[in-house]
Design an enzyme around this catalytic site. Structure first.
Site, mmCIF file in Angstrom:
data_model
loop_
_atom_site.group_PDB
_atom_site.id
_atom_site.type_symbol
_atom_site.label_atom_id
_atom_site.label_comp_id
_atom_site.label_asym_id
_atom_site.label_seq_id
_atom_site.Cartn_x
_atom_site.Cartn_y
_atom_site.Cartn_z
ATOM 1 N N HIS A 106 0.824 -1.211 0.000
ATOM 2 C CA HIS A 106 0.000 0.000 0.000
ATOM 3 C C HIS A 106 0.858 1.261 0.000
ATOM 4 O O HIS A 106 2.045 1.230 0.330
ATOM 5 C CB HIS A 106 -0.931 0.039 1.219
ATOM 6 C CG HIS A 106 -0.204 0.157 2.530
ATOM 7 N ND1 HIS A 106 0.478 -0.895 3.096
ATOM 8 C CD2 HIS A 106 -0.046 1.203 3.368
ATOM 9 C CE1 HIS A 106 1.024 -0.500 4.238
ATOM 10 N NE2 HIS A 106 0.726 0.774 4.420
ATOM 11 N N ASP A 108 0.461 5.033 1.833
ATOM 12 C CA ASP A 108 -0.321 5.516 2.978
ATOM 13 C C ASP A 108 -1.408 6.518 2.558
ATOM 14 O O ASP A 108 -1.151 7.438 1.765
ATOM 15 C CB ASP A 108 0.597 6.184 4.012
ATOM 16 C CG ASP A 108 1.456 5.159 4.745
ATOM 17 O OD1 ASP A 108 1.009 4.010 4.902
ATOM 18 O OD2 ASP A 108 2.581 5.525 5.146
ATOM 19 N N HIS A 262 4.696 0.234 0.361
ATOM 20 C CA HIS A 262 5.408 -0.557 1.355
ATOM 21 C C HIS A 262 4.519 -1.674 1.889
ATOM 22 O O HIS A 262 3.305 -1.660 1.688
ATOM 23 C CB HIS A 262 5.974 0.311 2.482
ATOM 24 C CG HIS A 262 4.947 1.097 3.229
ATOM 25 N ND1 HIS A 262 4.361 2.236 2.730
ATOM 26 C CD2 HIS A 262 4.385 0.905 4.440
ATOM 27 C CE1 HIS A 262 3.503 2.710 3.600
ATOM 28 N NE2 HIS A 262 3.478 1.922 4.646
ATOM 29 N N ARG A 277 4.978 5.463 14.438
ATOM 30 C CA ARG A 277 4.930 6.092 13.113
ATOM 31 C C ARG A 277 4.452 7.539 13.209
ATOM 32 O O ARG A 277 3.472 7.830 13.882
ATOM 33 C CB ARG A 277 3.982 5.301 12.208
ATOM 34 C CG ARG A 277 4.079 5.711 10.752
ATOM 35 C CD ARG A 277 3.158 4.866 9.900
ATOM 36 N NE ARG A 277 1.897 5.541 9.669
ATOM 37 C CZ ARG A 277 0.997 5.179 8.762
ATOM 38 N NH1 ARG A 277 1.227 4.113 8.007
ATOM 39 N NH2 ARG A 277 -0.135 5.831 8.610
HETATM 40 C C1 SIN Z 1 2.888 0.898 7.930
HETATM 41 O O1 SIN Z 1 2.241 0.451 7.008
HETATM 42 O O2 SIN Z 1 3.033 2.106 8.085
HETATM 43 C C2 SIN Z 1 3.565 -0.046 8.915
HETATM 44 C C3 SIN Z 1 4.877 -0.477 8.389
HETATM 45 C C4 SIN Z 1 5.568 -1.426 9.325
HETATM 46 O O3 SIN Z 1 5.096 -1.629 10.439
HETATM 47 O O4 SIN Z 1 6.595 -1.969 8.938
#
Ligand code: SIN
Length: 286
Positions: A106, A108, A262, A277
């Protein structure tokens, strides 16, 4: 007597793959960075799309201070942040969780009119193995298409919605150690973005559809839209466009959300993983 301060040495930036990703050393992210370092990191981010840092010690406040050097911070509409700092999301997987947060390719918050410019993810606690994050370069994915396919998709518009992830029963709501909210408003929300976006700094084109949030291509019959999206979403994350980061406590990844997708790998059932995050607000894609 010359009392001028010598400038901080330029950060060392070493690529981790032929496509994207670089490890940056020689920078302590917990202290206020000088403007030259920020400019160097911005340039490295646009060039490499995701930057990795090791052995950092970041409080939530220090993580926010670092991220805010690159733009105003964002809060997530469907994930509750820390009570003391709503801009910080605790991305936690507990040992008995069945679903992790971010466990699919995805970009973000593409369901927002102005999706985030980027994210800064900090590892607090990592499992004894696994839990890597994968990144895919959406410029490289676009560049690798044939000229004919580029002509087909340049100018197309796609619809993005948070419903499948954050609506009632949505995938991300099952990641129970991350506090999602407002599922009822997520179902109906949608926004339109170009299928191919242009990076506002580099001017490079990038594929801009993702499996989590893109629901259809505007102006196409369902079967046409499904077939084209299926192809583009598979193509976008082919191995040749990816790199993979193995976390240690104190690692930081900062990604350009205008350039990459990612994927948080969930291959560590029975173990705990705790990240924090922070996201940087972005512009409307064009
Ligand atoms: C996310 O999608 O922001 C999480 C990424 C992660 O936990 O590695």
């Amino acid at each position: 007597m010359d009392i001028s301060l010598s400038p901080a040495p330029a950060p060392d930036v070493v690529p981790v793959s032929g496509t994207l990703g670089a490890v940056v050393s020689g920078v302590d992210l917990s202290v206020e960075l000088d403007d030259t370092t920020v400019v160097a990191l911005e340039a490295a981010l646009v060039k490499h799309h995701v930057l990795f840092f090791r052995d950092q010690e970041l409080t939530p406040a220090a993580q926010m201070a670092f991220a805010s050097r690159f733009g105003p911070l964002d809060t997530h509409p469907y994930v509750a942040g820390m009570e003391s700092s709503p801009e910080v999301i605790e991305v936690i997987t507990e040992p008995d969780d069945e679903v992790n947060f971010g466990g699919g390719w995805h970009t973000d918050v593409t369901f927002l009119e102005r999706p985030d410019l980027g994210s800064v993810l900090y590892a607090v606690e990592v499992p004894p193995y696994g839990g890597d994050t994968l990144f895919a370069d959406q410029h490289a994915a676009y560049d690798a298409l044939s000229d004919t396919m580029k002509q087909v998709i340049d100018g197309l518009v796609a619809v993005h919605s948070p419903g499948r992830q954050y609506g009632t029963g949505g995938y991300s709501t099952k990641a129970r150690s991350v506090r999602t909210k407002d599922a009822d408003t997520a179902v109906a929300a949608s926004v339109e973005h170009p299928v191919v976006r242009t990076h506002p700094v580099s001017g490079r084109k990038a594929l801009y559809v993702n499996g989590a949030f893109t629901t259809r291509i505007k102006g196409m019959h369902g079967a046409e839209s499904n077939a084209l999206l299926h192809f583009l979403m598979r193509h976008a994350v082919e191995e040749r466009f990816t790199c993979r980061f193995a976390w240690q406590p104190g690692s930081v990844a900062m990604w350009d959300n205008r350039s990459v997708q990612h994927y948080a790998m969930f291959d560590y059932r029975g173990h705990r993983r705790h990240m924090r995050r922070v996201t940087i607000a972005g512009d409307r894609p064009f």
